[in-house]
Design an enzyme around this catalytic site. Structure first.
Site, PDB file in Angstrom:
ATOM      1  CB  CYS A 278      -0.909  -0.009   1.233  1.00 20.01           C
ATOM      2  SG  CYS A 278      -1.869   1.504   1.449  1.00 20.01           S
TER       3      CYS A 278
ATOM      4  CB  CYS B 148      -3.217   3.797  -5.544  1.00 22.67           C
ATOM      5  SG  CYS B 148      -4.430   2.842  -4.585  1.00 22.67           S
TER       6      CYS B 148
END
Length: 252
Positions: free
Chosen positions: A68, A170
């Site tokens: 992440c 992302c």
């Protein structure tokens, strides 16, 4: 190896690791109970990230990867050092040859400026653009036409700036990389997970006889997560199991 993310975004990291021959028993923590990470403040995200790392280490992970961008960005800007047993999606080697690069990421990652700093350090002009709505669209298993509309509404500043390449900042975004490639036409669309996998191959070699397996741990609705995994099962390709964890108890 342990990986953590707020949901299914980390599957793109897992996919690249497996595609590059990194065969391990993977422990994947999907902290869906506290998703999304990208709209929280830095201290909240840092706390979540540390709890996710602790959980995976307690489960037996010898190496932990932040799958992440938002979580690793929070750790970086807060000066948190987790040592040589920790890697993050931002620990990739960027390919040279570009002068102006666009970055699409969550609101929190954009605010952190970690990509700006990384690229500026090697002389690349970077232009950031948040695309937070895309995370929700992917987590809801939206259809391609809806995804396309979300992306198209976010990339115009990058198109006008005439960037030479685009980074998907992302880990959710590479799930729909084909749509980005369609909209950006001849502009390269870069997945940091692929670049990180290339780096880790030389650091974390595995035996050719070893078989990969994924143990998913989910903090939210495990039934809902199971449906999402079925939708994105093509990113896994190895045997897996899904277990619901009681976060309050498991974090102790």
């Amino acid at each position: 190896m342990g990986l953590f993310d707020s949901g299914v975004g980390g599957l793109t990291v897992l996919h690249q690791f497996l595609a590059h021959g990194l065969k391990f028993e993977y422990l994947y923590l999907a902290d869906t109970a506290r998703a999304p990470f990208g709209t929280k403040n830095v201290e909240e995200i840092r706390k979540i990230a540390l709890e996710c790392v602790d959980f995976l280490l307690e489960k037996g992970a010898d190496v932990v990867v932040s799958a992440c961008n938002t979580a690793q960005a929070a750790l970086k800007i807060s000066g948190t050092n987790l040592g040589d047993r920790f890697f993050g999606i931002l620990d990739f080697e960027f390919p040279y040859g570009f002068k102006k690069v666009g970055i699409l990421a969550t609101e929190a990652t954009v605010k952190s400026s970690v990509y700006l700093e990384k690229l500026c350090a090697i002389g690349i002009e970077a232009i950031q653009q948040p695309c937070q709505a895309l995370v929700a669209a992917i987590e809801s298993c939206a259809q391609d036409n809806e995804i396309r509309n979300v992306i198209a509404g976010s990339i115009q500043p990058l198109m006008r700036a005439k960037v030479e390449a685009v980074i998907l900042g992302c880990t959710h975004f590479p799930i729909v990389k084909h749509i980005f490639q369609e909209l950006f036409e001849n502009i390269p669309v870069l997945d940091p997970a692929e670049l990180l996998a290339e780096k880790l191959v030389s650091i974390l070699p595995t035996s050719s006889n070893q078989e990969a397996h994924v143990n998913f741990y989910v903090t939210g609705d495990d039934g809902d997560f199971h449906k999402k995994i079925k939708r994105y099962e093509h990113l896994i390709g190895v045997p897996y199991s899904i277990e619901k964890v009681l976060w309050g108890e498991s974090a102790k």
